[in-house]
Design a protein around this motif. Structure first.
Motif, PDB file in Angstrom:
ATOM      1  N   VAL A   1       0.843  -1.190   0.000  1.00 35.28           N
ATOM      2  CA  VAL A   1       0.000   0.000   0.000  1.00 35.28           C
ATOM      3  C   VAL A   1       0.883   1.246   0.000  1.00 35.28           C
ATOM      4  CG1 VAL A   1      -1.756   1.290   1.279  1.00 35.28           C
ATOM      5  CG2 VAL A   1      -1.781  -1.220   1.296  1.00 35.28           C
ATOM      6  N   VAL A   2       0.565   2.195  -0.854  1.00 37.90           N
ATOM      7  CA  VAL A   2       1.219   3.501  -0.814  1.00 37.90           C
ATOM      8  C   VAL A   2       0.181   4.534  -0.383  1.00 37.90           C
ATOM      9  CG1 VAL A   2       2.350   5.326  -2.140  1.00 37.90           C
ATOM     10  CG2 VAL A   2       2.940   2.927  -2.559  1.00 37.90           C
ATOM     11  N   ILE A   3       0.478   5.230   0.710  1.00 38.97           N
ATOM     12  CA  ILE A   3      -0.350   6.346   1.154  1.00 38.97           C
ATOM     13  C   ILE A   3       0.432   7.608   0.830  1.00 38.97           C
ATOM     14  CG2 ILE A   3      -1.387   7.504   3.150  1.00 38.97           C
ATOM     15  CD1 ILE A   3      -1.797   4.752   4.405  1.00 38.97           C
ATOM     16  N   GLY A   4      -0.016   8.352  -0.183  1.00 34.93           N
ATOM     17  CA  GLY A   4       0.813   9.437  -0.666  1.00 34.93           C
ATOM     18  C   GLY A   4       0.058  10.659  -1.140  1.00 34.93           C
ATOM     19  N   ASP A   5       0.810  11.744  -1.224  1.00 37.74           N
ATOM     20  CA  ASP A   5       0.255  12.972  -1.777  1.00 37.74           C
ATOM     21  C   ASP A   5       0.492  12.993  -3.285  1.00 37.74           C
ATOM     22  OD1 ASP A   5       2.944  13.547  -2.071  1.00 37.74           O
ATOM     23  OD2 ASP A   5       3.010  14.988  -0.427  1.00 37.74           O
ATOM     24  N   GLU A   6       0.242  14.126  -3.905  1.00 38.80           N
ATOM     25  CA  GLU A   6       0.347  14.208  -5.366  1.00 38.80           C
ATOM     26  C   GLU A   6       1.737  13.858  -5.865  1.00 38.80           C
ATOM     27  OE1 GLU A   6      -0.486  17.459  -8.968  1.00 38.80           O
ATOM     28  OE2 GLU A   6      -0.996  17.921  -6.879  1.00 38.80           O
ATOM     29  N   SER A   7       2.768  14.325  -5.164  1.00 46.61           N
ATOM     30  CA  SER A   7       4.146  14.044  -5.555  1.00 46.61           C
ATOM     31  C   SER A   7       4.458  12.554  -5.465  1.00 46.61           C
ATOM     32  CB  SER A   7       5.109  14.840  -4.669  1.00 46.61           C
ATOM     33  OG  SER A   7       6.448  14.504  -4.957  1.00 46.61           O
ATOM     34  N   ASP A   8       4.007  11.918  -4.369  1.00 44.76           N
ATOM     35  CA  ASP A   8       4.245  10.481  -4.185  1.00 44.76           C
ATOM     36  C   ASP A   8       3.571   9.667  -5.286  1.00 44.76           C
ATOM     37  OD1 ASP A   8       5.684  10.704  -1.707  1.00 44.76           O
ATOM     38  OD2 ASP A   8       3.780  11.034  -0.682  1.00 44.76           O
ATOM     39  N   LEU A   9       2.335  10.003  -5.595  1.00 48.62           N
ATOM     40  CA  LEU A   9       1.593   9.214  -6.581  1.00 48.62           C
ATOM     41  C   LEU A   9       2.107   9.458  -7.998  1.00 48.62           C
ATOM     42  CD1 LEU A   9      -2.063   9.212  -5.220  1.00 48.62           C
ATOM     43  CD2 LEU A   9      -0.124   7.732  -4.670  1.00 48.62           C
ATOM     44  N   HIS A  10       2.723  10.614  -8.215  1.00 43.74           N
ATOM     45  CA  HIS A  10       3.382  10.836  -9.505  1.00 43.74           C
ATOM     46  C   HIS A  10       4.569   9.886  -9.652  1.00 43.74           C
ATOM     47  CE1 HIS A  10       4.869  12.919 -13.046  1.00 43.74           C
ATOM     48  NE2 HIS A  10       6.057  13.023 -12.474  1.00 43.74           N
ATOM     49  N   LEU A  11       5.348   9.739  -8.571  1.00 42.00           N
ATOM     50  CA  LEU A  11       6.456   8.775  -8.578  1.00 42.00           C
ATOM     51  C   LEU A  11       5.940   7.358  -8.753  1.00 42.00           C
ATOM     52  CD1 LEU A  11       8.983   9.844  -5.774  1.00 42.00           C
ATOM     53  CD2 LEU A  11       9.497   9.471  -8.186  1.00 42.00           C
ATOM     54  N   LEU A  12       4.844   7.048  -8.052  1.00 47.24           N
ATOM     55  CA  LEU A  12       4.272   5.704  -8.126  1.00 47.24           C
ATOM     56  C   LEU A  12       3.864   5.365  -9.553  1.00 47.24           C
ATOM     57  CD1 LEU A  12       3.437   3.168  -6.579  1.00 47.24           C
ATOM     58  CD2 LEU A  12       1.218   4.256  -6.138  1.00 47.24           C
ATOM     59  N   ALA A  13       3.349   6.328 -10.278  1.00 44.68           N
ATOM     60  CA  ALA A  13       2.970   6.099 -11.677  1.00 44.68           C
ATOM     61  C   ALA A  13       4.195   5.731 -12.513  1.00 44.68           C
ATOM     62  CB  ALA A  13       2.282   7.337 -12.242  1.00 44.68           C
ATOM     63  N   GLN A  14       5.331   6.359 -12.210  1.00 48.21           N
ATOM     64  CA  GLN A  14       6.570   6.014 -12.913  1.00 48.21           C
ATOM     65  C   GLN A  14       7.002   4.585 -12.580  1.00 48.21           C
ATOM     66  OE1 GLN A  14       9.662   8.981 -12.302  1.00 48.21           O
ATOM     67  NE2 GLN A  14       8.169  10.638 -12.306  1.00 48.21           N
ATOM     68  N   PHE A  15       6.894   4.211 -11.299  1.00 51.57           N
ATOM     69  CA  PHE A  15       7.272   2.856 -10.891  1.00 51.57           C
ATOM     70  C   PHE A  15       6.322   1.825 -11.501  1.00 51.57           C
ATOM     71  CE2 PHE A  15       8.994   4.668  -6.620  1.00 51.57           C
ATOM     72  CZ  PHE A  15      10.025   5.294  -7.311  1.00 51.57           C
ATOM     73  N   GLU A  16       5.066   2.190 -11.616  1.00 49.98           N
ATOM     74  CA  GLU A  16       4.072   1.294 -12.215  1.00 49.98           C
ATOM     75  C   GLU A  16       4.487   0.937 -13.636  1.00 49.98           C
ATOM     76  OE1 GLU A  16      -0.782   1.119 -12.698  1.00 49.98           O
ATOM     77  OE2 GLU A  16       0.207   3.067 -12.757  1.00 49.98           O
ATOM     78  N   LYS A  17       4.922   1.930 -14.377  1.00 46.59           N
ATOM     79  CA  LYS A  17       5.362   1.710 -15.757  1.00 46.59           C
ATOM     80  C   LYS A  17       6.679   0.941 -15.796  1.00 46.59           C
ATOM     81  CE  LYS A  17       6.304   4.201 -20.066  1.00 46.59           C
ATOM     82  NZ  LYS A  17       6.363   5.530 -20.727  1.00 46.59           N
ATOM     83  N   LYS A  18       7.625   1.328 -14.931  1.00 49.56           N
ATOM     84  CA  LYS A  18       8.951   0.719 -14.926  1.00 49.56           C
ATOM     85  C   LYS A  18       8.881  -0.778 -14.610  1.00 49.56           C
ATOM     86  CE  LYS A  18      13.435   0.991 -12.519  1.00 49.56           C
ATOM     87  NZ  LYS A  18      14.284   1.077 -13.715  1.00 49.56           N
ATOM     88  N   PHE A  19       8.050  -1.149 -13.644  1.00 54.13           N
ATOM     89  CA  PHE A  19       8.013  -2.544 -13.189  1.00 54.13           C
ATOM     90  C   PHE A  19       6.834  -3.346 -13.741  1.00 54.13           C
ATOM     91  CE2 PHE A  19      10.215  -0.301  -9.610  1.00 54.13           C
ATOM     92  CZ  PHE A  19      11.458  -0.862  -9.825  1.00 54.13           C
ATOM     93  N   GLY A  20       6.034  -2.729 -14.583  1.00 54.81           N
ATOM     94  CA  GLY A  20       4.897  -3.438 -15.166  1.00 54.81           C
ATOM     95  C   GLY A  20       3.827  -3.792 -14.149  1.00 54.81           C
ATOM     96  N   LEU A  21       3.597  -2.900 -13.203  1.00 52.82           N
ATOM     97  CA  LEU A  21       2.630  -3.158 -12.142  1.00 52.82           C
ATOM     98  C   LEU A  21       1.237  -2.703 -12.550  1.00 52.82           C
ATOM     99  CD1 LEU A  21       4.680  -1.674  -9.138  1.00 52.82           C
ATOM    100  CD2 LEU A  21       4.732  -4.025 -10.000  1.00 52.82           C
ATOM    101  N   ILE A  22       0.261  -3.176 -11.801  1.00 54.21           N
ATOM    102  CA  ILE A  22      -1.089  -2.617 -11.875  1.00 54.21           C
ATOM    103  C   ILE A  22      -1.374  -2.023 -10.497  1.00 54.21           C
ATOM    104  CG2 ILE A  22      -3.539  -3.070 -12.182  1.00 54.21           C
ATOM    105  CD1 ILE A  22      -2.797  -5.419 -13.973  1.00 54.21           C
ATOM    106  N   ILE A  23      -1.538  -0.710 -10.441  1.00 51.52           N
ATOM    107  CA  ILE A  23      -1.830  -0.023  -9.189  1.00 51.52           C
ATOM    108  C   ILE A  23      -3.332   0.216  -9.102  1.00 51.52           C
ATOM    109  CG2 ILE A  23      -1.350   1.973  -7.734  1.00 51.52           C
ATOM    110  CD1 ILE A  23       1.158   0.378  -8.288  1.00 51.52           C
ATOM    111  N   TYR A  24      -3.932  -0.224  -8.019  1.00 51.76           N
ATOM    112  CA  TYR A  24      -5.367  -0.058  -7.833  1.00 51.76           C
ATOM    113  C   TYR A  24      -5.621   1.124  -6.895  1.00 51.76           C
ATOM    114  CZ  TYR A  24      -5.669  -4.741  -9.837  1.00 51.76           C
ATOM    115  OH  TYR A  24      -5.567  -5.829 -10.670  1.00 51.76           O
ATOM    116  N   PRO A  25      -6.193   2.231  -7.403  1.00 54.29           N
ATOM    117  CA  PRO A  25      -6.530   3.364  -6.533  1.00 54.29           C
ATOM    118  C   PRO A  25      -7.626   2.958  -5.554  1.00 54.29           C
ATOM    119  CG  PRO A  25      -6.511   4.010  -8.851  1.00 54.29           C
ATOM    120  CD  PRO A  25      -6.494   2.516  -8.816  1.00 54.29           C
ATOM    121  N   LYS A  26      -7.414   3.268  -4.285  1.00 56.96           N
ATOM    122  CA  LYS A  26      -8.376   2.888  -3.251  1.00 56.96           C
ATOM    123  C   LYS A  26      -8.766   4.098  -2.426  1.00 56.96           C
ATOM    124  CE  LYS A  26      -8.385  -1.613  -4.030  1.00 56.96           C
ATOM    125  NZ  LYS A  26      -9.604  -2.384  -4.351  1.00 56.96           N
ATOM    126  N   ASP A  27      -9.858   3.934  -1.704  1.00 56.98           N
ATOM    127  CA  ASP A  27     -10.312   4.976  -0.787  1.00 56.98           C
ATOM    128  C   ASP A  27     -10.934   4.293   0.425  1.00 56.98           C
ATOM    129  OD1 ASP A  27     -10.896   7.477   0.226  1.00 56.98           O
ATOM    130  OD2 ASP A  27     -11.631   8.232  -1.696  1.00 56.98           O
TER     131      ASP A  27
END
Length: 390
Positions: free
Chosen positions: A352-378
């Motif tokens: 789980v990543v709990i992050g602000d806009e900057s964190d989730l921007h990085l997470l999007a890069q990691f998603e692409k780099k590692f071929g992940l599927i990130i599920y946005p949750k609330d």
């Protein structure tokens, strides 16, 4: 080296641990290390790297020795690790597999040097510690390097990071050229491979011995055994989001990563104030409290451990169902090592990543780099829901 080639005492210990089939990295690396090859290898978290180097070294240096009892009374093996927690884990595995009567010693800063010097008088077979403390003991001539037959850099990329590179380099330069060198990590980038290769040549350790670099194919643990969730929140609301998440998910065992010691303490204090039973673990934590925190977390008597990246490297704690990252480093290796504390040994887990806009921007890069599927949750009415449903 086939399983049947191991001494019967090692085979019995493997049976006790219900280890019947080698992992791919063990199958690939064990024969090389047993032959005395200098081996640099990368394999994902949770794939059995520690036993991949320990078992062949124990077999060759202990059980194959002309006089095992005499060998066990000499320091034949040095293992450098970046954290005391990882070193303690390695020591426990060594103690489990070495012949009866063999001793091991843990040497880290923060513990009395005098006590460690006294421990060396008991002639341990293996010494595990930080590069700077091992180097200090060598300079004091308390570790007799002429007897050392093998040295291991566990989490080699961390040992050659900016903070630890000088001590690690000088440590290797302080050892005789006849030693066998092994290095491993879940992330062994090309510049680390090149630097290690250069060091082996500069010190003469490469001379007369083969050096093999083994980069094991990805087993897709990060994508197939770990599910990735992301919660967007403002920085000031991260701890409250974390508290609500823990209440909603009620994880069996959750490891929470913070960016630094200050955030770790603040987050743990906040959770404790909100009646969440947890411990904090970081580099400045008192050694007694560090051991207490890890012991309680491992046993399950405390289900939540808040830590800095101190615990991201190499630790194998059974039953971690959730890893929670309270913000991200720009270095993607930190993301990998953190996430890899769950989904180990064939199990599944949630990162789980709990992050602000900057964190989730990085997470999007990691998603692409590692071929992940990130599920946005609330979080809605005390439950974890898809962000699309809110």
């Amino acid at each position: 080296m086939e399983r049947s080639s191991f001494d019967i005492r090692i085979a019995e210990k493997l049976n006790e641990k219900a280890i019947t089939v080698p992992t791919p990295v063990q199958k690939d690396v064990i024969p090389l290390i047993y032959e005395g090859v200098n081996c640099l290898f990368e394999s994902e978290t949770g794939t059995g790297k520690t036993l991949a180097y320990l078992l062949p070294l124990i077999q060759r240096l202990c059980f194959d020795a002309d006089d095992t009892d005499e060998t066990l009374r000499q320091t034949k093996l040095l293992i450098a690790a970046p954290t005391k927690e990882l070193a303690s884990q390695i020591k426990a595995e060594l103690n489990y597999f070495i012949p009866e009567g063999g001793k091991t010693l843990l040497c880290f800063g923060g513990s009395p040097l005098k006590r460690q010097i006294e421990g060396l008088k008991e002639k341990p077979f293996a010494v595990i510690g930080s590069p700077n403390r091992l180097l200090e003991l060598i300079r004091l001539k308390k570790i007799k390097t002429a007897q050392v037959e093998a040295v291991v850099f566990d989490e080699a990329d961390r040992l050659l990071s900016k903070e630890m590179s000088d001590e690690s380099t000088v440590l290797l330069e302080s050892l005789p050229a006849h030693v066998q060198f092994c290095a491993c990590s879940a992330t062994l980038p090309l510049h680390i491979q090149s630097r290690l290769t250069e060091l082996l040549e500069e010190t003469g350790i490469a001379e007369g011995k083969r050096t093999q670099i083994r980069i094991l194919p990805k087993e897709n643990i990060l994508t197939e055994q770990i599910t990735h969730w992301a919660f967007y929140t403002e920085n000031r609301d991260k701890n409250d989001t974390l508290r609500r998440f823990l209440a909603a998910e009620n994880p069996e065992k959750a490891l929470i990563f913070c960016i630094n010691a200050e955030q770790t303490e603040h987050t743990a204090e906040y959770l404790s104030f909100k009646h969440v039973d947890c411990f904090a673990l970081h580099a400045r934590t008192d050694k007694i409290k560090r051991k207490q925190a890890l012991d309680k977390f491992k046993s399950g008597s405390c289900k939540v451990l808040v830590t800095s990246d101190l615990a991201a490297r190499g630790l194998d704690i059974k039953g971690i169902t959730h890893v929670i990252q309270m913000g991200l480093s720009e270095n993607p290796d930190f993301f990998v090592h953190r996430a890899g504390r769950t989904g180990r040994s064939g199990n599944t887990g949630i990162n789980v990543v709990i992050g602000d806009e900057s964190d989730l921007h990085l997470l999007a890069q990691f998603e692409k780099k590692f071929g992940l599927i990130i599920y946005p949750k609330d979080l809605y009415e005390g439950k974890v829901v898809s962000a699309d449903d809110c």
